[in-house]
Design an enzyme around this catalytic site. Structure first.
Site, PDB file in Angstrom:
ATOM      1  N   ASP A  65       7.168  27.658 -32.480  1.00 28.66           N
ATOM      2  CA  ASP A  65       7.680  26.670 -33.439  1.00 28.66           C
ATOM      3  C   ASP A  65       9.101  27.030 -33.832  1.00 28.66           C
ATOM      4  O   ASP A  65       9.361  28.076 -34.419  1.00 28.66           O
ATOM      5  CB  ASP A  65       6.770  26.658 -34.674  1.00 28.66           C
TER       6      ASP A  65
ATOM      7  N   HIS B  67       6.195  22.986 -33.045  1.00 32.11           N
ATOM      8  CA  HIS B  67       5.947  22.395 -34.362  1.00 32.11           C
ATOM      9  C   HIS B  67       4.895  21.287 -34.300  1.00 32.11           C
ATOM     10  O   HIS B  67       4.197  21.053 -35.276  1.00 32.11           O
ATOM     11  CB  HIS B  67       7.255  21.855 -34.928  1.00 32.11           C
TER      12      HIS B  67
ATOM     13  N   SER C  80       3.425  21.185 -41.979  1.00 31.93           N
ATOM     14  CA  SER C  80       4.856  21.198 -42.273  1.00 31.93           C
ATOM     15  C   SER C  80       5.095  20.882 -43.755  1.00 31.93           C
ATOM     16  O   SER C  80       4.604  21.595 -44.622  1.00 31.93           O
ATOM     17  CB  SER C  80       5.580  20.233 -41.339  1.00 31.93           C
TER      18      SER C  80
END
Length: 284
Positions: free
Chosen positions: A222, A250, A97
């Site tokens: 995600d 995610h 991320s």
């Protein structure tokens, strides 16, 4: 844990694995402690012979709250400084991320420090929905409103976990309990990290200059970083590998750890073999 004293920041870090193992720095996403890697990834990487280095980035609870804000350059400089302080020389770097953005920028601007890189939930930009969500989270913190912990846990579950994970009632309840327990007051550190994400522009053209071996991993379900954004990074970086994990959101590195670990280890070992073969040819 020991602390790395860097310009403007003191970052707790932890080293795990054999002293002679190839160094591997792991960069966590927004608001999360480096300890999150220890649940699944660190044991698998240490078993493969790597020496892992995890740390809490600027803005995480154990570090200074960063009321003046954080820049992506500072976060990249922290990873570079950590590699230098530890005396590891070039290291493998894995990020997820926001940590993937830091990893990508490090590979671009300080390639001499990076042996190879893995970017989970990689992205070179945010689309309008992701940008609106980030801006909304910042506005919520600024308003001083604290959502009830159970409600925040439910929102986090829907955003970060795959429907396949939440389809099982027991698993869904377990995740809700974990997310509720982990929910804390949103402070200036989290706000500063969110602001880093919100300030990032479109870097697809810039990433065409990355020459470090790169594995990009997208998670098929995600909602925070849709896999199409991860694919864009792989398409931009010359020679990058791309893999996508089904039934993962995610938090794919927690939902499907065996698949994630296998991809990381196989990529790092294959890159090691390529380097060794190239070195052997140059010696002859």
């Amino acid at each position: 844990m020991p602390t790395a004293e860097l310009p403007g920041a003191a970052l707790p870090y932890e080293i795990t694995g054999p002293p002679d193992g190839e160094p591997l720095v792991m960069v966590m996403g927004t608001g999360a402690s480096g300890r999150a890697w220890h649940l699944h990834q660190v044991p698998a990487l240490v078993a493969a012979g790597f020496r892992t280095i995890t740390f809490d980035a600027r803005g995480v609870a154990a570090t200074a709250p960063c009321p003046g804000g954080i820049t992506i350059e500072e976060m990249v400089g922290d990873v570079a400084g950590l590699i230098g302080i530890l005396g590891t020389g070039p290291a493998h770097v894995v990020g997820t991320s926001l940590g993937a953005r830091v990893t990508q920028e490090l590979a671009l601007t300080r390639p001499e420090l990076v042996r190879s890189a893995v970017a989970l939930a990689a992205h070179a930009r945010l689309d309008p929905v992701q940008r609106a969500h980030t801006e909304g989270e910042i506005a919520l913190i600024d308003s001083g409103v604290e959502l009830p912990a159970r409600y925040r846990a439910a929102i986090d579950a829907v955003l970060n976990l795959a429907p396949a994970t939440l389809a099982d009632t027991r698993t869904a309840n377990d995740w809700l309990d974990v997310l509720e327990f982990a929910a804390g007051r949103s402070g200036p550190g989290l706000r500063a990290q969110l602001a880093v994400s919100g300030a990032l522009g479109d870097r697809r053209d810039a990433y065409r200059d990355i020459r470090v071996p790169l594995l990009v991993v997208g998670f098929a379900q995600d909602r925070v970083i849709p896999p199409a954004l991860s694919r864009e990074v792989a398409d931009a970086v010359p020679g990058a590998d791309y893999a996508e994990i089904a039934d993962a959101g995610h938090y794919g590195y927690l939902e499907r750890p065996e698949q994630v670990n296998r991809l990381i280890v196989d990529f790092l070992l294959s890159n090691r073999r390529r380097v060794q073969c190239a070195s052997s040819r140059s010696d002859t």
